[in-house]
Design a protein around this motif. Sequence first.
Motif, PDB file in Angstrom:
ATOM      1  N   VAL A  53      -4.583 -10.006  -4.993  1.00 11.69           N
ATOM      2  CA  VAL A  53      -4.392 -11.230  -5.784  1.00 11.69           C
ATOM      3  C   VAL A  53      -3.128 -11.185  -6.638  1.00 11.69           C
ATOM      4  O   VAL A  53      -2.898 -12.094  -7.441  1.00 11.69           O
ATOM      5  CB  VAL A  53      -5.613 -11.498  -6.698  1.00 11.69           C
ATOM      6  CG1 VAL A  53      -6.833 -11.849  -5.866  1.00 11.69           C
ATOM      7  CG2 VAL A  53      -5.905 -10.294  -7.597  1.00 11.69           C
ATOM      8  N   ILE A  54      -2.300 -10.155  -6.458  1.00 15.54           N
ATOM      9  CA  ILE A  54      -1.095 -10.053  -7.279  1.00 15.54           C
ATOM     10  C   ILE A  54      -0.079  -9.174  -6.551  1.00 15.54           C
ATOM     11  O   ILE A  54      -0.446  -8.318  -5.732  1.00 15.54           O
ATOM     12  CB  ILE A  54      -1.445  -9.466  -8.666  1.00 15.54           C
ATOM     13  CG1 ILE A  54      -0.327  -9.736  -9.661  1.00 15.54           C
ATOM     14  CG2 ILE A  54      -1.763  -7.989  -8.581  1.00 15.54           C
ATOM     15  CD1 ILE A  54      -0.744  -9.500 -11.097  1.00 15.54           C
ATOM     16  N   ASP A  55       1.210  -9.403  -6.821  1.00 13.29           N
ATOM     17  CA  ASP A  55       2.273  -8.594  -6.206  1.00 13.29           C
ATOM     18  C   ASP A  55       2.476  -7.323  -7.031  1.00 13.29           C
ATOM     19  O   ASP A  55       2.714  -7.399  -8.234  1.00 13.29           O
ATOM     20  CB  ASP A  55       3.585  -9.383  -6.159  1.00 13.29           C
ATOM     21  CG  ASP A  55       3.439 -10.722  -5.449  1.00 13.29           C
ATOM     22  OD1 ASP A  55       2.677 -10.777  -4.473  1.00 13.29           O
ATOM     23  OD2 ASP A  55       4.086 -11.699  -5.880  1.00 13.29           O
ATOM     24  N   ILE A  56       2.402  -6.154  -6.399  1.00 13.82           N
ATOM     25  CA  ILE A  56       2.584  -4.897  -7.123  1.00 13.82           C
ATOM     26  C   ILE A  56       3.754  -4.089  -6.579  1.00 13.82           C
ATOM     27  O   ILE A  56       3.935  -2.939  -6.966  1.00 13.82           O
ATOM     28  CB  ILE A  56       1.295  -4.042  -7.066  1.00 13.82           C
ATOM     29  CG1 ILE A  56       0.968  -3.632  -5.622  1.00 13.82           C
ATOM     30  CG2 ILE A  56       0.117  -4.766  -7.684  1.00 13.82           C
ATOM     31  CD1 ILE A  56      -0.160  -2.608  -5.521  1.00 13.82           C
ATOM     32  N   ASP A  57       4.561  -4.689  -5.688  1.00 11.09           N
ATOM     33  CA  ASP A  57       5.614  -3.910  -5.033  1.00 11.09           C
ATOM     34  C   ASP A  57       6.738  -3.518  -5.976  1.00 11.09           C
ATOM     35  O   ASP A  57       7.525  -2.622  -5.653  1.00 11.09           O
ATOM     36  CB  ASP A  57       6.187  -4.676  -3.830  1.00 11.09           C
ATOM     37  CG  ASP A  57       6.867  -5.972  -4.237  1.00 11.09           C
ATOM     38  OD1 ASP A  57       6.267  -6.721  -5.020  1.00 11.09           O
ATOM     39  OD2 ASP A  57       7.984  -6.231  -3.751  1.00 11.09           O
ATOM     40  N   HIS A  58       6.837  -4.134  -7.159  1.00 11.01           N
ATOM     41  CA  HIS A  58       7.871  -3.771  -8.129  1.00 11.01           C
ATOM     42  C   HIS A  58       7.286  -3.233  -9.436  1.00 11.01           C
ATOM     43  O   HIS A  58       7.976  -3.214 -10.446  1.00 11.01           O
ATOM     44  CB  HIS A  58       8.786  -4.972  -8.424  1.00 11.01           C
ATOM     45  CG  HIS A  58       9.957  -5.048  -7.511  1.00 11.01           C
ATOM     46  ND1 HIS A  58      11.058  -5.831  -7.758  1.00 11.01           N
ATOM     47  CD2 HIS A  58      10.220  -4.433  -6.340  1.00 11.01           C
ATOM     48  CE1 HIS A  58      11.946  -5.714  -6.792  1.00 11.01           C
ATOM     49  NE2 HIS A  58      11.446  -4.873  -5.904  1.00 11.01           N
ATOM     50  N   TRP A  59       6.040  -2.782  -9.404  1.00 11.22           N
ATOM     51  CA  TRP A  59       5.436  -2.215 -10.605  1.00 11.22           C
ATOM     52  C   TRP A  59       5.827  -0.745 -10.708  1.00 11.22           C
ATOM     53  O   TRP A  59       5.461   0.075  -9.846  1.00 11.22           O
ATOM     54  CB  TRP A  59       3.922  -2.355 -10.560  1.00 11.22           C
ATOM     55  CG  TRP A  59       3.451  -3.765 -10.764  1.00 11.22           C
ATOM     56  CD1 TRP A  59       4.211  -4.904 -10.751  1.00 11.22           C
ATOM     57  CD2 TRP A  59       2.108  -4.183 -11.002  1.00 11.22           C
ATOM     58  NE1 TRP A  59       3.425  -6.005 -10.967  1.00 11.22           N
ATOM     59  CE2 TRP A  59       2.131  -5.599 -11.130  1.00 11.22           C
ATOM     60  CE3 TRP A  59       0.896  -3.524 -11.126  1.00 11.22           C
ATOM     61  CZ2 TRP A  59       0.982  -6.341 -11.365  1.00 11.22           C
ATOM     62  CZ3 TRP A  59      -0.259  -4.252 -11.358  1.00 11.22           C
ATOM     63  CH2 TRP A  59      -0.204  -5.652 -11.493  1.00 11.22           C
ATOM     64  N   ARG A  60       6.534  -0.389 -11.741  1.00 14.75           N
ATOM     65  CA  ARG A  60       7.062   0.968 -11.892  1.00 14.75           C
ATOM     66  C   ARG A  60       5.968   2.017 -11.921  1.00 14.75           C
ATOM     67  O   ARG A  60       6.104   3.083 -11.310  1.00 14.75           O
ATOM     68  CB  ARG A  60       7.906   1.039 -13.174  1.00 14.75           C
ATOM     69  CG  ARG A  60       9.162   0.201 -13.107  1.00 14.75           C
ATOM     70  CD  ARG A  60       9.658  -0.195 -14.503  1.00 14.75           C
ATOM     71  NE  ARG A  60      10.805  -1.100 -14.411  1.00 14.75           N
ATOM     72  CZ  ARG A  60      10.713  -2.410 -14.185  1.00 14.75           C
ATOM     73  NH1 ARG A  60       9.531  -2.974 -14.020  1.00 14.75           N
ATOM     74  NH2 ARG A  60      11.801  -3.158 -14.128  1.00 14.75           N
ATOM     75  N   HIS A  61       4.888   1.732 -12.642  1.00 13.98           N
ATOM     76  CA  HIS A  61       3.856   2.757 -12.798  1.00 13.98           C
ATOM     77  C   HIS A  61       3.101   3.023 -11.506  1.00 13.98           C
ATOM     78  O   HIS A  61       2.546   4.111 -11.321  1.00 13.98           O
ATOM     79  CB  HIS A  61       2.879   2.370 -13.915  1.00 13.98           C
ATOM     80  CG  HIS A  61       2.034   1.181 -13.630  1.00 13.98           C
ATOM     81  ND1 HIS A  61       2.410  -0.109 -13.919  1.00 13.98           N
ATOM     82  CD2 HIS A  61       0.793   1.074 -13.078  1.00 13.98           C
ATOM     83  CE1 HIS A  61       1.453  -0.944 -13.583  1.00 13.98           C
ATOM     84  NE2 HIS A  61       0.457  -0.263 -13.057  1.00 13.98           N
ATOM     85  N   VAL A  62       3.091   2.068 -10.574  1.00 16.30           N
ATOM     86  CA  VAL A  62       2.429   2.298  -9.294  1.00 16.30           C
ATOM     87  C   VAL A  62       3.153   3.396  -8.516  1.00 16.30           C
ATOM     88  O   VAL A  62       2.524   4.248  -7.867  1.00 16.30           O
ATOM     89  CB  VAL A  62       2.365   0.999  -8.469  1.00 16.30           C
ATOM     90  CG1 VAL A  62       1.841   1.265  -7.063  1.00 16.30           C
ATOM     91  CG2 VAL A  62       1.478  -0.024  -9.160  1.00 16.30           C
ATOM     92  N   TYR A  63       4.478   3.412  -8.610  1.00 16.91           N
ATOM     93  CA  TYR A  63       5.250   4.443  -7.911  1.00 16.91           C
ATOM     94  C   TYR A  63       5.071   5.813  -8.565  1.00 16.91           C
ATOM     95  O   TYR A  63       5.181   6.840  -7.896  1.00 16.91           O
ATOM     96  CB  TYR A  63       6.717   4.039  -7.849  1.00 16.91           C
ATOM     97  CG  TYR A  63       6.949   2.886  -6.889  1.00 16.91           C
ATOM     98  CD1 TYR A  63       7.265   3.126  -5.558  1.00 16.91           C
ATOM     99  CD2 TYR A  63       6.804   1.570  -7.298  1.00 16.91           C
ATOM    100  CE1 TYR A  63       7.451   2.077  -4.667  1.00 16.91           C
ATOM    101  CE2 TYR A  63       6.978   0.515  -6.421  1.00 16.91           C
ATOM    102  CZ  TYR A  63       7.303   0.772  -5.110  1.00 16.91           C
ATOM    103  OH  TYR A  63       7.464  -0.277  -4.226  1.00 16.91           O
TER     104      TYR A  63
END
Length: 424
Positions: free
Chosen positions: A378-388
């Motif tokens: 339900v949301i874009d996470i491809d540019h979330w720093r903490h996910v990387y």
Amino acid sequence: MTANEATPLRVAQPQRATFRLLGSAMVAFGIFLSGFVIDEPAPYELWMAALVGIWFILGLRISRFTAPLLVLLLAFNVGGMLSLTQMKDLGTGPMYVAVSTFLALTAIFYAAIIEDSHRRLALIFNAWACAAVITSLLGVLGYFHAFPGAEVFTLYDRAKGAFQDPNVFGPFLVPPSLYLVHGILVGNLRTSPVKAFALLILALGVFLSFSRAAWGLFSVGIALLIFCMLLKERSGAFRLRILVLSLAAIILLVASLVVALQFPKVSALFTARAQLVQQYDGEHLGRFDRHRIGFTMMMERPLGIGPLVFGTMFPEDEHNVWLKSLTSYGWLGFVSYVAMLCWTIYLGFRNLLKDRPWQPYLMIAWIGVLGHAAIGNVIDIDHWRHVYVLFGVVWGCAALEQRHRRSIAQCTSTHRPCEPASAR
């Protein structure tokens, strides 16, 4: 060897140790900066771009255990570069792909430095917790207009801390919240009040972000963490401690939220946001309608349509990481991202309950990855720093496990005593 010949070696060792300590401190500072992203490029990008370059110039190596992460993330971003060829006006597309590539490099960097020394995990999570407490406190104070100009830390009457978007701010607080919960449950009871107070600030920040994804991530993440800890611990007394402290923490959090809901402004927004399906989700060309149309459209676009193009064709962006992978990175990017995510989840699950010094950090990061994969619907996470960062932690811990197994095998074959994993 003569005494004179040995002298340079003795001198070099303290120098090397000093450089490693300084490098670890710089990494911790970089993680701390990830909690402050009001404008882009943020200080985090500038600091980490320099840091990653310096580390690799000075000889940081990517082992064969983390090489698959490098290959999959590079393929993901090659897909993004190919999608640029489908754009009539490049606009900000190249910068978008450049940021994606940079974030991919940070994941590989974190995996490599963790494989080099598992002791950096404590630095990473302590720095993350400090940043989370400060940015959460800013969001809470901003929400209640505690000082002049505090509204800069809110957006649409929602706390966002030192972030651009409440929907990123809320999930950013969840992994350090799990870290604090773990510390309360297994750590020294004398430090528990401090950790509980910090956890209360993070929980209030998550709540006032009014992000449904963050609410779900926080509650399910804590439940999964407690479940995994109960599976791992075999002592009945220790399990009882976990259950008692968990119950106390839940009561404290619920009581705090009940107090917060006494404010009419908080209660009204909570009632509106607590609905599972909002109007903008189910209406014509709403979130779910866009998902259906987007997936159908991308079946005929193997190279995608280019970064940020979808939002110019529809009222809003994709708000779905799988659709975002197709539109902005093409079929190659989609397959690479799904493969990387599945591999990451598999590696974490395989090593989740093994008794290692890095096991608590792996558990927290794996739960974080699993939760972010879920909210990616339900949301874009491809540019979330903490996910990387989470990707890097899982792969770094998996590489540590491989090195540990190889060391045990070598010790067994040569019939010599093995060094404990905590000493390496």
